[in-house]
Design a protein around this motif. Sequence first.
Motif, mmCIF file in Angstrom:
data_model
loop_
_atom_site.group_PDB
_atom_site.id
_atom_site.type_symbol
_atom_site.label_atom_id
_atom_site.label_comp_id
_atom_site.label_asym_id
_atom_site.label_seq_id
_atom_site.Cartn_x
_atom_site.Cartn_y
_atom_site.Cartn_z
ATOM 1 N N HIS A 60 49.439 10.191 71.612
ATOM 2 C CA HIS A 60 49.649 11.502 70.969
ATOM 3 C C HIS A 60 50.999 12.042 71.417
ATOM 4 O O HIS A 60 51.126 12.656 72.488
ATOM 5 N N HIS A 111 54.662 13.676 69.552
ATOM 6 C CA HIS A 111 55.493 14.033 68.397
ATOM 7 C C HIS A 111 56.935 13.757 68.790
ATOM 8 O O HIS A 111 57.421 14.354 69.761
ATOM 9 N N HIS A 137 45.056 16.036 63.772
ATOM 10 C CA HIS A 137 44.811 17.054 64.788
ATOM 11 C C HIS A 137 43.590 17.844 64.319
ATOM 12 O O HIS A 137 43.521 18.243 63.145
ATOM 13 N N HIS A 167 43.653 16.012 70.008
ATOM 14 C CA HIS A 167 43.098 17.144 70.773
ATOM 15 C C HIS A 167 41.565 17.080 70.723
ATOM 16 O O HIS A 167 40.957 16.423 71.538
ATOM 17 N N ASP A 220 51.942 15.040 74.077
ATOM 18 C CA ASP A 220 52.083 15.872 72.878
ATOM 19 C C ASP A 220 53.555 16.167 72.552
ATOM 20 O O ASP A 220 54.141 15.507 71.699
HETATM 21 ZN ZN ZN Z 1 50.095 17.158 68.689
#
Ligand code: ZN
Length: 335
Positions: free
Chosen positions: A14, A16, A194, A218, A275
Motif C-alpha cells: 500500500h 501511493h 481503499h 486500510h 501509504d
Molecule cells: Zn492509501
Amino acid sequence: MKTFIANLPKAELHLHIEGSFEPELMFKIAQRNQIKIPYNSVKEIEEAYKFNCLQDFLNIYYQGAGVLVTEQDFYDLTYSYLKKCADQHVRHTEIMFDPQTHTDRGIAFETVINGISKACDDAKKNLGVSSLLIMSYLRHLSEEEAFKTLKQSLPFKAKIKAVGLDSSEKGNPPSKFKNVFEASVKEGYIPLAHAGEEGAAAYVWEAIDILGIKRIDHGNNSLQDEILVQEIINRDIALTVCPLSNTALQVVDDLKNHPLKKMMDLGLKVTVNSDDPAYFGGQVNKNYEAIQEALNLSKYELFQLAKNSFQYSLLEENKKQWYLNELEVYYNNNK
Ligand code: ZN
Ligand code: HPA
C-alpha cells in the motif's frame, strides 16, 4: 528489534507513488519545471503537513503532485522510492499511481506510465527490487471519468496489474464505481480498493460484494461489524494497514490504540505499509518500528506481518514461495 525489522525481508502493498514525494526532490523538480510551490523551506513544509483528516491531506498531496510534468520527473520520483525499498529490505512493492491527478492537468497518460514503469524496470535490474503497478481511480471524480482513464490505460495494459480506488472516501461509496470495476476486471485488472479508512463498515461490504475486491486498503472500520470481519476472514482477503498514516490523518488517535493487534488476534490477515511516506512521517520500516513499540509486538508477530505481505501480494505463486523461503530462513536465524 530495530535491526530485526531493518533486515526483515518484506513486501510493501500500500504505497501511493505521489505520496512518496520527498520535499527535497519536490523542490528540485519544481525548480527544473519552473513551477512555484507555496513553500520556501523544509520547515515550512513540515508546518503544512499537519492534518486533521483525509481531505486536509489530499489537498496538499494533489498540490505537491502538480509539479510532476515530464517522463523524467515520474522516473525520478519512482526510482527514488525504489532505492528506499532496497535500503529497507523491501524485496517487492505494489505501487499505486493516480493517473487522473496528472491527466487532468494535461499530462499524457503515456508520460506517467512510461516514467514510472521504466524506473521499476531499472530497479529490478540494478537494485533487485520487484514491483507491479496499481492504477487507482479517484473516487471524488465521476465513474465516467474513471472509464476515460480505463480506456487510456489499455495500450499499456501489460504494465498494469490491478486497479484501485482512492481519494476522498466519505460520500463516495464503492458502489459508485460498480460498472468501471466490472469493465476493469474484464480487461484483466485485479480489483482493489481503499475502504473503511474514514468510511463505515458498509463501504467495506460494498467493496467486497459489489466491486469484488481481492484486498482491502486500510479496512480499519471493518471492526465495527463482526459479521463483516468473519466474511473477510472466510474470503481470505487481506488488509493493507498503514499505522503512521492512521495517526497522521487522525483515523486513530494514538498508536497505542491502533487496532492492528486486535485484527491479527481476530484472524484477519494484516500487512504493514507506509501509504504516503513523505507526508506521514516514515517509510515502511518506521511503520513496523512504531507499531511494534506501541503494541509490543513480538518477533513472531512481525514475522507473520512480513509473511502476509508476500502471501497476499499479487505475485505469481512461485515468486511468492521464493520470497517466503527467504523470509523463513531469516526468521529462523534471527528469532
Ligand atoms: Zn492509501
Ligand atoms: N486514502 C485515500 N486516498 C489516498 C490516500 C489515502 O490514505 N493516500 C493517497 N490517496
